[in-house]
Design a protein around this motif. Sequence first.
Motif, PDB file in Angstrom:
ATOM      1  N   ASN A  18      16.203 -19.430   9.021  1.00  0.00           N
ATOM      2  CA  ASN A  18      14.788 -19.796   8.917  1.00  0.00           C
ATOM      3  C   ASN A  18      13.985 -18.956   9.892  1.00  0.00           C
ATOM      4  N   GLY A  19      12.675 -19.003   9.753  1.00  0.00           N
ATOM      5  CA  GLY A  19      11.806 -18.266  10.658  1.00  0.00           C
ATOM      6  C   GLY A  19      10.419 -18.091  10.088  1.00  0.00           C
ATOM      7  N   ASN A  20       9.674 -17.180  10.675  1.00  0.00           N
ATOM      8  CA  ASN A  20       8.329 -16.875  10.198  1.00  0.00           C
ATOM      9  C   ASN A  20       7.989 -15.433  10.539  1.00  0.00           C
ATOM     10  N   VAL A  21       7.135 -14.857   9.723  1.00  0.00           N
ATOM     11  CA  VAL A  21       6.648 -13.495   9.928  1.00  0.00           C
ATOM     12  C   VAL A  21       5.139 -13.525   9.728  1.00  0.00           C
ATOM     13  N   THR A  22       4.394 -12.896  10.622  1.00  0.00           N
ATOM     14  CA  THR A  22       2.931 -12.852  10.534  1.00  0.00           C
ATOM     15  C   THR A  22       2.478 -11.404  10.379  1.00  0.00           C
ATOM     16  N   PHE A  23       1.558 -11.183   9.444  1.00  0.00           N
ATOM     17  CA  PHE A  23       0.956  -9.873   9.182  1.00  0.00           C
ATOM     18  C   PHE A  23      -0.527  -9.986   9.533  1.00  0.00           C
ATOM     19  N   ILE A  24      -1.035  -9.106  10.400  1.00  0.00           N
ATOM     20  CA  ILE A  24      -2.454  -9.132  10.786  1.00  0.00           C
ATOM     21  C   ILE A  24      -3.032  -7.734  10.684  1.00  0.00           C
ATOM     22  N   GLN A  25      -4.162  -7.624   9.966  1.00  0.00           N
ATOM     23  CA  GLN A  25      -4.918  -6.374   9.906  1.00  0.00           C
ATOM     24  C   GLN A  25      -6.302  -6.667  10.482  1.00  0.00           C
ATOM     25  N   ALA A  26      -6.585  -6.121  11.661  1.00  0.00           N
ATOM     26  CA  ALA A  26      -7.836  -6.416  12.355  1.00  0.00           C
ATOM     27  C   ALA A  26      -9.012  -5.606  11.819  1.00  0.00           C
ATOM     28  N   ASN A  27      -8.763  -4.394  11.312  1.00  0.00           N
ATOM     29  CA  ASN A  27      -9.832  -3.516  10.855  1.00  0.00           C
ATOM     30  C   ASN A  27      -9.514  -2.975   9.463  1.00  0.00           C
ATOM     31  N   ARG A  28     -10.515  -2.894   8.603  1.00  0.00           N
ATOM     32  CA  ARG A  28     -10.324  -2.356   7.254  1.00  0.00           C
ATOM     33  C   ARG A  28      -9.699  -0.969   7.334  1.00  0.00           C
ATOM     34  N   HIS A  49      11.640  -7.276   2.162  1.00  0.00           N
ATOM     35  CA  HIS A  49      10.581  -6.596   1.426  1.00  0.00           C
ATOM     36  C   HIS A  49       9.475  -7.609   1.147  1.00  0.00           C
ATOM     37  N   VAL A  50       8.300  -7.111   0.799  1.00  0.00           N
ATOM     38  CA  VAL A  50       7.124  -7.939   0.580  1.00  0.00           C
ATOM     39  C   VAL A  50       6.667  -7.766  -0.862  1.00  0.00           C
ATOM     40  N   HIS A  51       6.343  -8.876  -1.514  1.00  0.00           N
ATOM     41  CA  HIS A  51       5.807  -8.819  -2.874  1.00  0.00           C
ATOM     42  C   HIS A  51       4.284  -8.832  -2.842  1.00  0.00           C
ATOM     43  N   PHE A  67       5.198  -4.934  -2.729  1.00  0.00           N
ATOM     44  CA  PHE A  67       3.948  -4.444  -2.151  1.00  0.00           C
ATOM     45  C   PHE A  67       4.155  -3.014  -1.686  1.00  0.00           C
ATOM     46  N   ASN A  68       3.364  -2.091  -2.231  1.00  0.00           N
ATOM     47  CA  ASN A  68       3.509  -0.669  -1.935  1.00  0.00           C
ATOM     48  C   ASN A  68       2.138  -0.001  -2.098  1.00  0.00           C
ATOM     49  N   PRO A  69       1.178  -0.311  -1.207  1.00  0.00           N
ATOM     50  CA  PRO A  69      -0.202   0.137  -1.417  1.00  0.00           C
ATOM     51  C   PRO A  69      -0.399   1.654  -1.472  1.00  0.00           C
ATOM     52  N   GLN A  70       0.470   2.425  -0.864  1.00  0.00           N
ATOM     53  CA  GLN A  70       0.297   3.881  -0.868  1.00  0.00           C
ATOM     54  C   GLN A  70       1.209   4.569  -1.852  1.00  0.00           C
ATOM     55  N   GLY A  71       1.941   3.812  -2.669  1.00  0.00           N
ATOM     56  CA  GLY A  71       2.798   4.399  -3.696  1.00  0.00           C
ATOM     57  C   GLY A  71       3.960   5.199  -3.155  1.00  0.00           C
ATOM     58  N   LEU A  72       4.434   4.859  -1.974  1.00  0.00           N
ATOM     59  CA  LEU A  72       5.543   5.587  -1.363  1.00  0.00           C
ATOM     60  C   LEU A  72       6.866   5.091  -1.927  1.00  0.00           C
ATOM     61  N   ILE A  73       7.819   5.973  -2.038  1.00  0.00           N
ATOM     62  CA  ILE A  73       9.186   5.716  -2.501  1.00  0.00           C
ATOM     63  C   ILE A  73       9.243   5.274  -3.927  1.00  0.00           C
TER      64      ILE A  73
END
Length: 73
Positions: A18-28, A49-51, A67-73
């Motif tokens: 079990n656990g948790n993971v946090t993703f934060i983007q402060a600036n666009r 991996h992230v969906h 999730f692959n916003p820049q189309g890498l790999i």
Amino acid sequence: MYQERKAIVVLKGPGQVNGNVTFIQANRGGPVMITGVVSGLSEGPHGFHVHEKGDVSNGCISTGSHFNPQGLI
């Protein structure tokens, strides 16, 4: 004005995993800070991996692609 974006993942695996993971983007367009804690894993390397979506109502089908916003790999 850009509003900070934040996502929190609560993990529950088999047995005591079990656990948790946090993703934060402060600036666009800025970096995404990823922090978290996972416990109960067997010794050795692990990964994740992230969906695209957090909808688990229909298993992996409803979560979308990886999730692959820049189309890498």
